[in-house]
Write an enzyme that holds these catalytic residues in place. Structure first.
Site, PDB file in Angstrom:
ATOM      1  N   GLN A 151     136.818  15.360 116.609  1.00 62.91           N
ATOM      2  CA  GLN A 151     136.728  13.911 117.522  1.00 62.91           C
ATOM      3  C   GLN A 151     137.244  13.319 116.597  1.00 62.91           C
ATOM      4  O   GLN A 151     137.083  12.975 115.155  1.00 62.91           O
ATOM      5  CB  GLN A 151     135.827  13.655 117.759  1.00 62.91           C
ATOM      6  CG  GLN A 151     135.101  12.548 118.560  1.00 62.91           C
ATOM      7  CD  GLN A 151     135.740  12.379 119.867  1.00 62.91           C
ATOM      8  OE1 GLN A 151     135.335  13.803 120.542  1.00 62.91           O
ATOM      9  NE2 GLN A 151     135.890  10.884 120.359  1.00 62.91           N
ATOM     10  N   LYS A 211     131.177  17.005 125.756  1.00 63.13           N
ATOM     11  CA  LYS A 211     132.642  18.201 125.583  1.00 63.13           C
ATOM     12  C   LYS A 211     131.680  19.331 126.026  1.00 63.13           C
ATOM     13  O   LYS A 211     132.134  20.001 126.399  1.00 63.13           O
ATOM     14  CB  LYS A 211     133.374  17.550 124.407  1.00 63.13           C
ATOM     15  CG  LYS A 211     134.460  16.732 124.973  1.00 63.13           C
ATOM     16  CD  LYS A 211     135.141  16.420 123.634  1.00 63.13           C
ATOM     17  CE  LYS A 211     135.769  14.519 123.958  1.00 63.13           C
ATOM     18  NZ  LYS A 211     136.482  14.536 123.008  1.00 63.13           N
ATOM     19  N   ASP A 218     143.753  19.255 121.879  1.00 63.96           N
ATOM     20  CA  ASP A 218     143.860  18.019 122.544  1.00 63.96           C
ATOM     21  C   ASP A 218     145.511  17.303 122.387  1.00 63.96           C
ATOM     22  O   ASP A 218     145.919  15.856 123.040  1.00 63.96           O
ATOM     23  CB  ASP A 218     143.064  17.398 121.004  1.00 63.96           C
ATOM     24  CG  ASP A 218     142.025  16.636 120.953  1.00 63.96           C
ATOM     25  OD1 ASP A 218     141.859  16.031 122.779  1.00 63.96           O
ATOM     26  OD2 ASP A 218     140.807  16.383 120.920  1.00 63.96           O
TER      27      ASP A 218
HETATM   28  N1  GUN Z   1     138.920   9.823 120.262  1.00 62.60           N
HETATM   29  C1  GUN Z   1     139.212   9.374 121.681  1.00 62.60           C
HETATM   30  N2  GUN Z   1     139.751  10.302 122.310  1.00 62.60           N
HETATM   31  C2  GUN Z   1     139.814  11.408 122.063  1.00 62.60           C
HETATM   32  C3  GUN Z   1     140.480  12.664 122.161  1.00 62.60           C
HETATM   33  O1  GUN Z   1     141.090  12.480 123.382  1.00 62.60           O
HETATM   34  N3  GUN Z   1     140.158  13.663 121.510  1.00 62.60           N
HETATM   35  C4  GUN Z   1     139.929  13.291 120.585  1.00 62.60           C
HETATM   36  N4  GUN Z   1     139.831  14.439 119.490  1.00 62.60           N
HETATM   37  N5  GUN Z   1     139.411  12.198 119.565  1.00 62.60           N
HETATM   38  C5  GUN Z   1     139.484  10.860 120.027  1.00 62.60           C
END
Ligand code: GUN
Length: 303
Positions: A98, A54, A121
């Protein structure tokens, strides 16, 4: 019949190019460089890999990222303090925590603390609540389900009026995917671990979004001929050699794995009308949509 393969890598690249151009245009117009804060608690290798992808995407698209690595034993109080600081920091447009968090932390309290204008998100209960309500719009849609719908639209699949089956009811993918499909006027069934006779439920599905986390669970004969199959699963299974034996990496000495989805691809591609491969389907879309959401966050905060 052989399915049309939906190339997630190419479609994600197109989204990324569009975001990159828009970021360059806003900077040329004297506006701020969009910035994403990534919060990583602990040292899970998968989470660390996703977060670094990211950050790399931000750099490639001309955006800033601020990385906040935190120890696995951080207290709830200290994590909440950081979120409040990021909410208040005008340099930060988007906040991404995350998941999963270590089990001693209260994930729900953390997510509901993120300012909805910075919730790239789309996991805050306010954004998800708006997604669930008729006539309301969230500021942000969760990235993976958003990517799934984007792929369907790019492939020219008609969602309006279609019968859609979502496998899995997770907060991150299954539930928001089902809500998005309803918003797009599909008739939606959510299948989960307690569903009776899953193949029978799926027989009438024009669209399948599989996000149940079980390797190659969906068999070819469960799929309606011509259906669009979006496979969100990423499952590691043993990699077997030509002799049928588990392969061992000559470098690490460890058993080798290959990645498969929740759908048996070889069977499904003979029946479906459209299908996403694993890897190279939904996976690249998640980060592309996060980048689109981060740009959107900066635009919202311009106002
Ligand atoms: N863990 C698995 N997929 C995601 C996501 O799309 N965003 C976040 N923040 N954590 C995740």
């Amino acid at each position: 019949m052989t399915a049309q393969i939906i190339d997630g890598t190419a479609i994600a690249q197109k989204v990324r190019n569009e975001v990159k151009d828009k970021v360059a245009a806003r900077i040329a117009a004297g506006k701020s460089q969009p910035a994403l804060a990534t919060v990583l608690v602990g040292e899970r290798i998968d989470s660390a890999t996703y977060v670094s992808m990211k950050q790399k995407a931000c750099a490639e698209l001309g955006m800033t990222s601020y990385h906040k690595p935190l120890p696995a034993d951080i207290s709830q109080e200290d994590l909440e303090k950081l979120i409040k600081e990021l909410n208040a920091d005008p340099k930060v447009n988007g906040i991404l925590v995350q998941l999963p968090l270590p089990s001693h932390l209260d994930e729900e309290r953390v997510l509901q603390l993120i300012s909805i204008e910075k919730d790239v998100d789309g996991f805050s209960p306010i954004n998800l609540g708006r997604l669930a309500q008729k006539g309301r719009e969230p500021l942000f849609v969760p990235c993976t389900p958003y990517g799934c719908i984007y792929l369907l639209k790019e492939a020219g699949v008609t969602i309006k009026g279609a019968n859609a089956v979502v496998l899995g009811r997770s907060n991150i993918v299954g539930m928001p995917a089902a809500l998005l499909l309803v918003k797009e006027d599909a008739t939606v069934t959510v299948v989960h671990s307690r569903t009776k006779d899953i193949p029978a439920v799926m027989k009438n599905a024009d669209i399948i979004i599989a996000a149940i986390g079980r390797a190659e669970m969906v068999r070819g004969d469960w799929i309606k001929p011509g259906a669009a199959v979006i496979d969100v699963g990423i499952n590691g299974v043993p990699k077997l050699g030509p002799d049928g034996q588990q392969m061992i990496s000559p470098k690490t000495g460890k058993p080798m794995q290959r990645l498969v989805g929740d759908v048996n691809y070889e069977e499904a591609k003979e029946v479906a009308g459209f299908i996403t491969p694993v890897p190279g389907g939904v996976g690249p879309m998640t980060i592309a949509m996060l980048m689109a959401n981060t740009l959107r966050a900066a635009e919202i905060q311009d106002k």
